[in-house]
Write a protein that holds these residues in place. Structure first.
Motif: not given
Length: 617
Positions: A88, A148, A150-151, A154, A157, A174-175, A178-179, A385, A388
């Motif tokens: 990502a 990742a 999907g992130v 955004t 990102m 950020h990554v 969120n996962i 979206s 974050n």
């Protein structure tokens, strides 16, 4: 189920702590007089070939069996998450290479990989742990790669990349946050699978070696007597199943809790309305942005698509310019191209691109990102979206000034409080401790505007910032943008479908169709002075209180072309009621009709008569 899972895990934890202490001496003490005895009052499960108590050995093996399984699960998860999440934050070429590596590793069965690596690393507990970690890495990497991805797409990102954050900060801030939740659930479940796999390696003689022992080795030693004394093999097997089932149940409980955890957001506090915006600021007419012949090219499997072709626009200080058009006309892509936020596959070219007096072609990509990050802010239409969800608002609002100005955290927080106050959000310090889901849609959009103001940008691109909001909140956002223009002299590029709103807010209006600007005129003349047939159709499609409700609204026939770049002639000729032969073969250029008015049409409509103007108004 939760009570059962906790009880089972608690019992395993207790055994892991006290097992070697309480039963360890009996498990390691040989007794030649009690070799290979069956179950008795002294030895409930019997003894092994050295006369050692089997029950004590099963209980004492709990610590080592669980410790090795958890270590293998953590190592495999850490390696897999790192490998998958890196996709990502790296470039397109590195992403393809990492994806190919993950696919290659997944082609081999995990058990075969574990056995092969055990031979390479050497038989023993350490080799078995590393072998299982290697075998588990590809599966975890694939899950992390999917999450990742999907992130990576955004808005937050994209904004973080423009801020110039290094890859490790993108990954950690950020990554991964969120996962993390689904990956933690996966790691919990995989711990049980690791325990079974580790026991299997020990059973085959590739894991724990004597004099050490775990459940797998005990199972292997008891297998020789399974037909004579089955408890010697059944007892360690039951322990393996019990621990694996406990991990599975814990994963199911955690997954169910995550699915149910979606409490209603806190009620939003009413925000005072900012003062009404006045007319445009006069005086300083410094040019903030000039773009000429902007073109966006996107390669596809069916050929090259040019959704934006030859767009020219300019904004001056304290000017609000509206960009209107139907969906697919190229408005958002134009804005993303200006902000250098296009997808990686897209390519942008221009004849002129000057921002704050600097030619973009004279800057490196890093320098251009730095200048855009400090001088331009973008407000997206969906703040849900753009923010974050894994970070508190204080971290997100202050990120830009801390990254580019080197402002200490305490000072950045004070600036954030002041910025939130400018957008009429009460309780700023409380909001900074909140997460995005705790705010209403209007509050989130105001937070986005406050974040944009932190760097005191010279240009704000607002990409349909009122689309997802109700009418009352829309009015507040519009008044807020107008107030920012008035107080700070900031230029605003306002993208919207709402023609009436643009006419009310903006100084000038650019109308796009088929990736081109087809008309450029003062906003005050939009309702009555539009000369392009498409612009006139947009204006006439806006209802008012005096419209005849017994008749359908006037609209342009047909729909926009799916491939506007392939249309010969005027892009609107297929839907235009005034087209002529020339319209189908030649594409009109944007030409001046008068002071501040340009139109791309071979046969512009005549200006409205006084009677028509009165009827329209």
């Amino acid at each position: 189920m939760a009570v059962v899972a906790v009880t089972m895990l608690g019992s395993l934890a207790v055994l892991a702590v006290i097992g070697p202490v309480v039963w360890g001496p009996a498990a390691d003490r040989p007794d030649p007089s009690a070799v290979l005895q069956g179950p008795s009052a002294a030895h409930l499960l019997g003894t092994d070939y050295l006369g050692r108590d089997l029950l004590a050995r099963v209980l004492a093996a709990t610590r080592l069996s669980l410790l090795l399984a958890l270590t293998a699960a953590l190592l495999g998860s850490a390696a897999g998450v790192t490998l998958g999440a890196l996709t990502a934050v790296v470039g397109a070429r590195s992403r393809r290479l990492l994806g190919a590596l993950i696919n290659l590793l997944l082609a081999f069965p995990g058990l075969l990989v574990a056995i092969f690596c055990s031979v390479i690393f050497g038989a023993g507990a350490r080799g078995a742990v590393f072998a299982l970690a290697v075998a588990a890495t590809p599966g975890v990497a694939r899950i992390a790669q999917t999450l990742a991805a999907g992130v990576a797409g955004t808005d937050f990102m994209a904004a973080a990349r423009v801020l110039g954050l290094r890859r490790h900060r993108l990954l950690m801030r950020h990554v991964l946050p969120n996962i993390a939740e689904p990956l933690m659930l996966n790691a919990t479940i995989s711990a049980g699978a690791m325990l079974v796999a580790l026991s299997g390696l020990s059973f085959l003689g590739l894991g724990v070696q004597p004099p050490g022992y775990d459940w797998g080795l005990l199972l292997s030693q008891g297998l020789d007597r399974i037909y004579v004394e089955p408890l010697s093999a059944v007892a360690p097997g039951i322990a393996i199943v019990y621990a694996g089932l406990a991990c599975q149940l814990l994963g199911e409980v955690l997954a169910g809790g995550v699915a149910r955890r979606a409490g209603p957001p806190r009620a939003a506090e009413p925000a005072p309305r900012p003062p009404a915006a006045k007319g445009p600021v006069a005086g300083d007419d410094d040019e903030v942005l000039r773009v000429e012949d902007l073109e966006v090219v996107i390669p596809t499997a069916d050929g090259v698509v040019r959704p934006v072709r030859g767009v020219t626009l300019a904004l001056r200080r304290a000017e609000i310019v509206g960009l209107v058009g139907e969906s697919g006309s190229g408005k958002s892509l134009t804005a993303l191209a200006i902000a250098d936020l296009l997808p990686e596959r897209a390519r942008v070219t221009w004849r002129t691109h000057r921002f704050l007096g600097t030619d973009a072609a004279a800057l490196t990509r890093k320098e251009r990102h730095k200048r855009l990050a400090t001088g331009l802010a973008m407000i997206f239409q969906n703040p849900a979206s753009s923010l974050n969800p894994a970070l508190r608002l204080g971290t997100q609002v202050t990120e830009a000034v801390r990254a580019h100005r080197g402002v200490p955290r305490s000072e950045a927080v004070e600036q954030a409080v002041a910025s939130l106050g400018r957008v009429a959000l009460p309780g700023a310090r409380r909001l900074l401790r909140s997460r995005p889901f705790q705010l209403s849609g209007g509050q989130r959009q105001r937070v986005m505007i406050a974040t944009a103001l932190m760097m005191r940008p010279q240009l704000i691109i607002a990409d349909e910032p009122t689309t997802a909001l109700d009418v009352t909140v829309q009015r507040g956002i519009v008044e807020l943008l107008a107030g920012i223009r008035r107080d700070a002299g900031t230029a605003v590029l306002f993208i919207s479908h709402d023609v009436a709103l643009v006419a009310q807010l903006c100084d000038r209006v650019l109308v796009m169709y088929g990736g081109r600007v087809v008309e450029n005129l003062p906003a005050g003349r939009l309702a009555t002075g539009a000369r392009h047939p498409y612009t006139r159709a947009l204006v006439e499609s806006v209802p008012d209180m005096a419209v005849d409700r017994s008749r359908p609204l006037r609209t342009a026939d047909g729909a926009p072309s799916e491939s506007p770049g392939d249309v010969t002639g005027c892009p609107f000729h297929g839907r235009c009621a005034h087209r002529r032969d020339r319209c189908t073969t030649e594409n009109p250029a944007l030409s001046a009709l008068g002071s501040g008015h340009q139109v791309a049409c071979w046969y512009p409509l005549p200006a409205m008569s006084s009677r028509e103007e009165a009827e329209t108004s």
